[in-house]
Design a protein around this motif. Structure first.
Motif, PDB file in Angstrom:
ATOM      1  N   GLN A 189       0.990  -1.156   0.112  1.00 50.73           N
ATOM      2  CA  GLN A 189      -0.093  -0.042   0.077  1.00 50.73           C
ATOM      3  C   GLN A 189       0.782   1.141  -0.236  1.00 50.73           C
ATOM      4  O   GLN A 189       0.404   2.140  -0.771  1.00 50.73           O
ATOM      5  N   ARG A 190       1.934   1.252   0.888  1.00 53.15           N
ATOM      6  CA  ARG A 190       2.742   2.502   0.902  1.00 53.15           C
ATOM      7  C   ARG A 190       3.472   2.352  -0.259  1.00 53.15           C
ATOM      8  O   ARG A 190       3.631   3.810  -0.776  1.00 53.15           O
ATOM      9  N   PHE A 194       1.283   4.381  -3.018  1.00 53.36           N
ATOM     10  CA  PHE A 194       1.076   5.737  -2.946  1.00 53.36           C
ATOM     11  C   PHE A 194       2.448   6.384  -3.282  1.00 53.36           C
ATOM     12  O   PHE A 194       2.480   7.353  -4.049  1.00 53.36           O
ATOM     13  N   ARG A 198      -3.874   6.809  -3.338  1.00 53.36           N
ATOM     14  CA  ARG A 198      -4.171   6.427  -2.202  1.00 53.36           C
ATOM     15  C   ARG A 198      -5.337   5.638  -1.936  1.00 53.36           C
ATOM     16  O   ARG A 198      -5.594   4.904  -1.016  1.00 53.36           O
TER      17      ARG A 198
END
Length: 140
Positions: A51-52, A55, A61
């Motif tokens: 997920q990081r 982004f 996001r």
């Protein structure tokens, strides 16, 4: 059997258009196309790392794990590298390739929203099984 020396985690961004067509977001660094991915930071779970990285590499996001927290690993490649990918549903959007603090420039030089067939033609062979799996999940 070869050992994994460097394990990365990524997201396969999937946009499903109003007409039902499926598009995949792929990123290019030099001549190599891939999905957003990278190594985990200390204390991160594989999904948190993915997920990081999504982004950091795309600015996206907002996405959903429409198929649950399922994942698929690539085969081990390039002297012990492997990647675990999670499929995620996203809205097709213009991407701003953020500047990497480490590099002082964007990590990637291009992005494309592509069909399954276009992705097959651009992605390296190690990613084709992952792409096919994600396409089946998305109903393709």
């Amino acid at each position: 059997m070869p050992a994994i020396r460097k394990h990365s985690f990524g997201i396969i961004p999937i946009a499903i258009e109003r007409d039902g067509s499926t598009l995949f977001l792929i990123l290019r660094a030099y001549a190599h196309w891939d999905f957003p991915k990278g190594a985990s930071d200390e204390g991160e779970t594989p999904l948190q790392a993915a997920q990081r990285e999504m982004f950091e590499e795309t600015g996206i996001r907002e996405f959903t794990l429409a198929w649950g927290e399922v994942s698929m690993d690539t085969e081990i490649y390039a002297s012990g590298k492997a990647v675990t990918y999670f499929p995620a549903r996203v809205q097709k959007q213009k991407i701003t390739l953020p500047v990497s603090a480490e590099l002082g420039r964007p990590e990637h030089d291009e992005y494309r929203w592509v069909s399954f067939e276009e992705a097959q033609a651009l992605l390296p062979p190690r990613l084709i099984p992952v792409l096919e799996w994600a396409n089946r999940l998305a109903g393709g």
